[in-house]
Design a protein around this motif. Structure first.
Motif, PDB file in Angstrom:
ATOM      1  N   ARG A  22       0.815  -1.224   0.000  1.00 59.05           N
ATOM      2  CA  ARG A  22       0.000   0.000   0.000  1.00 59.05           C
ATOM      3  C   ARG A  22       0.849   1.275   0.000  1.00 59.05           C
ATOM      4  N   MET A  23       2.131   1.124  -0.060  1.00 60.71           N
ATOM      5  CA  MET A  23       3.030   2.275  -0.027  1.00 60.71           C
ATOM      6  C   MET A  23       2.878   3.112  -1.300  1.00 60.71           C
ATOM      7  N   ILE A  89       4.492 -12.946   0.118  1.00 60.59           N
ATOM      8  CA  ILE A  89       3.596 -14.097  -0.010  1.00 60.59           C
ATOM      9  C   ILE A  89       2.985 -14.458   1.346  1.00 60.59           C
ATOM     10  N   ILE A  90       3.690 -14.167   2.440  1.00 61.53           N
ATOM     11  CA  ILE A  90       3.147 -14.395   3.781  1.00 61.53           C
ATOM     12  C   ILE A  90       1.890 -13.560   3.979  1.00 61.53           C
ATOM     13  N   SER A  91       1.938 -12.292   3.578  1.00 59.99           N
ATOM     14  CA  SER A  91       0.780 -11.401   3.719  1.00 59.99           C
ATOM     15  C   SER A  91      -0.376 -11.865   2.846  1.00 59.99           C
ATOM     16  N   VAL A  92      -0.055 -12.371   1.644  1.00 62.14           N
ATOM     17  CA  VAL A  92      -1.098 -12.871   0.750  1.00 62.14           C
ATOM     18  C   VAL A  92      -1.764 -14.099   1.346  1.00 62.14           C
ATOM     19  N   THR A 100      -2.369  -8.983  -6.563  1.00 60.37           N
ATOM     20  CA  THR A 100      -2.111  -7.817  -7.421  1.00 60.37           C
ATOM     21  C   THR A 100      -1.190  -6.824  -6.724  1.00 60.37           C
ATOM     22  N   GLY A 101      -1.444  -6.561  -5.443  1.00 60.56           N
ATOM     23  CA  GLY A 101      -0.590  -5.649  -4.679  1.00 60.56           C
ATOM     24  C   GLY A 101       0.819  -6.168  -4.551  1.00 60.56           C
ATOM     25  N   MET A 102       0.944  -7.482  -4.354  1.00 63.23           N
ATOM     26  CA  MET A 102       2.269  -8.087  -4.245  1.00 63.23           C
ATOM     27  C   MET A 102       3.038  -7.939  -5.556  1.00 63.23           C
ATOM     28  N   LEU A 103       2.393  -8.234  -6.671  1.00 66.17           N
ATOM     29  CA  LEU A 103       3.064  -8.145  -7.966  1.00 66.17           C
ATOM     30  C   LEU A 103       3.423  -6.702  -8.308  1.00 66.17           C
ATOM     31  N   LYS A 104       2.564  -5.766  -7.923  1.00 67.53           N
ATOM     32  CA  LYS A 104       2.873  -4.350  -8.129  1.00 67.53           C
ATOM     33  C   LYS A 104       4.129  -3.963  -7.348  1.00 67.53           C
ATOM     34  N   ASN A 105       4.191  -4.384  -6.092  1.00 66.49           N
ATOM     35  CA  ASN A 105       5.371  -4.097  -5.275  1.00 66.49           C
ATOM     36  C   ASN A 105       6.618  -4.717  -5.890  1.00 66.49           C
ATOM     37  N   TRP A 106       6.528  -5.975  -6.277  1.00 66.08           N
ATOM     38  CA  TRP A 106       7.689  -6.648  -6.858  1.00 66.08           C
ATOM     39  C   TRP A 106       8.175  -5.905  -8.099  1.00 66.08           C
TER      40      TRP A 106
END
Length: 272
Positions: A22-23, A89-92, A100-106
């Motif tokens: 969310r950053m 992935i832990i948060s997911v 989607t948020g994880m992939l955006k961050n990555w």
């Protein structure tokens, strides 16, 4: 106690991973550039320290002693490192963040890490940092980069997996402590092991190989490499991207996701 339990630090990371997704984009990018720079400078330090050591075991040990401070700087400054962020992935899995948020961050962090690492390699090469030992450091840098460009894809993936199992272990262990020494020690030891063993880290390679490629473009450095028989024809941007960076990145993702999934399943999953 001065330590968090595994259940506590996995829960802490689940919340931290949510915040990472969310950053604000610009903040995420700038912190990623910083992390890429820290890892690159660690690579520059290890190359400088080891370039004149002929005994391979001693050279690897010296690198292992120095390089881990890069991850310690990343952890303590709150910088964003792609390989560590595979733990999102832990948060997911904990349903605190979405895929989607994880992939955006990555994606953003990977790009930022690339910018930071490549800028550091440019500074080292064209700032004359490779002039140590009458250009011996430049020769060492080009040889290392060329060797990395010849890794078979299967080996590169496996070495990437092994690397990021240890890097993510370092991130998690750093979160187990409540004081500075404990956090640095937690980050330090697993990373020291991956460096000594010669495993492959995509962000570090975004320094090592571009530094070799930029050095190759300097005629004086290229002449020194030719004098000692280094084949610079294999040191190309294509070989860097396809033969090293791509498979190593895949391996790093697999290793980090497996490690994150394992820790969540064992310590974070709610029993039904």
């Amino acid at each position: 106690m001065n330590l968090f339990t595994p259940q506590e630090y996995v829960a802490n990371y689940a919340a931290a991973g949510r915040n990472k997704t969310r950053m604000p984009v610009i903040k995420m990018f700038l912190l990623a550039v910083l992390a890429g720079f820290f890892i690159a400078i660690s690579g520059a330090a290890t190359n400088t320290a080891a370039h004149s050591i002929s005994n391979v075991g001693v050279a690897r040990l010296v690198c292992g002693l120095l390089f881990p401070f890069g991850l310690a700087m990343v952890v303590l400054t709150g910088a964003e490192l792609f390989t560590g962020n595979t733990l999102i992935i832990i948060s997911v899995l904990d349903k605190k963040a979405g895929i989607t948020g994880m992939l955006k961050n990555w994606s953003i962090v990977y790009f930022g890490n690339s910018v930071g690492a490549v800028l550091a390699s440019l500074g080292c090469v064209f700032g004359g940092q490779l002039n140590y030992s009458n250009g011996g450091l430049a020769v060492f840098t080009m040889k290392l980069a060329a060797n990395k460009c010849t890794l078979p894809m299967g080996r590169a993936i496996i070495l990437g997996i092994l690397c990021n199992i240890l890097v993510t272990a370092g991130v998690l262990l750093s979160l187990s402590a409540k004081d500075l020494i404990g956090r640095v020690t937690g980050a330090y030891l697993p990373v020291a092991f991956f460096v000594v063993c010669g495993f492959e880290h995509c962000v570090a390679n975004l320094f090592y190989i571009p530094a070799g490629l930029f050095a190759k473009s300097v005629p004086a450095y290229a002449a020194l490499a030719a004098d000692v028989g280094i084949d610079l024809t294999i040191l190309t941007w294509r070989n860097f991207l396809l033969c090293n960076l791509l498979p190593v990145t895949i391996g790093n993702i697999v290793g980090g996701v497996v490690m994150g999934g394992l820790f969540w399943y064992c310590h974070g999953r709610k029993e039904m």
